[in-house]
Design an enzyme around this catalytic site. Structure first.
Site, PDB file in Angstrom:
ATOM      1  CB  CYS A 196      39.555   9.321  52.337  1.00 55.17           C
ATOM      2  SG  CYS A 196      39.020  10.731  53.300  1.00 55.17           S
ATOM      3  CG  HIS A 231      35.879  11.714  48.314  1.00 50.75           C
ATOM      4  ND1 HIS A 231      36.161  10.379  48.478  1.00 50.75           N
ATOM      5  CD2 HIS A 231      36.544  12.367  49.300  1.00 50.75           C
ATOM      6  CE1 HIS A 231      36.964  10.239  49.528  1.00 50.75           C
ATOM      7  NE2 HIS A 231      37.215  11.438  50.043  1.00 50.75           N
ATOM      8  CD  GLU A 232      37.555  16.110  49.296  1.00 49.61           C
ATOM      9  OE1 GLU A 232      37.453  16.460  50.488  1.00 49.61           O
ATOM     10  OE2 GLU A 232      38.329  15.187  48.946  1.00 49.61           O
ATOM     11  CG  HIS A 258      34.959  14.454  53.798  1.00 46.36           C
ATOM     12  ND1 HIS A 258      35.221  13.474  54.731  1.00 46.36           N
ATOM     13  CD2 HIS A 258      35.789  14.215  52.755  1.00 46.36           C
ATOM     14  CE1 HIS A 258      36.170  12.679  54.266  1.00 46.36           C
ATOM     15  NE2 HIS A 258      36.530  13.097  53.077  1.00 46.36           N
TER      16      HIS A 258
END
Length: 183
Positions: A110, A154-155, A158
């Site tokens: 990341c 993953h994004e 966030h």
């Protein structure tokens, strides 16, 4: 140049706010700048001139100091028919997910995380995501599998204040889930 927020900053752990649509000029400019910076991070010559820049395939608004639900993704696929995956997503939501799991064999990384965190990050192998696509200026549904699904999840994590290493089992980082696909 946008400044990347590091995982030591508590702001990265906040749940982001929905973005009003249609996009304001300010939010459109931000998501355009995010995509531009992400693509620059993939340029080897640019990285030579800016050694602090690391290569990435995705970037979420909280990673650049904005606690709003926007993200960008861009990477080559190696497929002649579809050579590039590229999105500018606003308010993405997973609407369907598989039971089957997947993980990146080499582990996840990341732009906001400098220290290594070895271990398996299990994610859904297949997902459907509904979002507003800022470049197309319309609502879309994306069906993603394998690597594409991992990058999206993953994004999207966030946007909820979750980092990839939160998914690693602290007692057994290399835990094996039967039937999971190594990507």
């Amino acid at each position: 140049m946008l400044k990347i927020v590091k995982d030591t900053d508590p702001k990265l752990r906040l749940r982001c706010k929905e973005v009003p649509l249609p996009l304001s000029e300010e939010n459109q400019a931000l998501i355009d700048e995010m995509l531009k910076e992400l693509k620059l991070s993939q340029d080897e010559e640019y990285r030579k001139k800016h050694p602090s820049v690391r290569e990435g395939v995705g970037l979420a608004a909280p990673q650049v100091g904005h606690s709003i639900r926007m993200l960008v993704i861009s990477y080559p696929t190696g497929d002649e028919k579809n050579p590039l995956v590229e999105y500018q997503l606003v308010n993405p939501k997973i609407i369907v997910n598989s039971i089957r799991k997947a993980y990146l064999q080499g582990g996840e990384g990341c732009l906001s995380v400098d220290d290594p965190h070895p271990g398996r990050v299990y994610r859904d192998f297949k997902i459907k995501v509904k979002a507003y696509e800022a470049k197309l200026k319309e609502e879309i549904v994306i069906t993603a599998r394998g690597y594409d699904a991992i990058v999206l999840q993953h994004e999207m994590d966030h946007l909820d204040g979750v980092l990839f290493y939160d998914h690693i089992d602290p007692k057994d980082p290399d835990k094996d889930i039967p039937g999971a696909v190594a990507v």
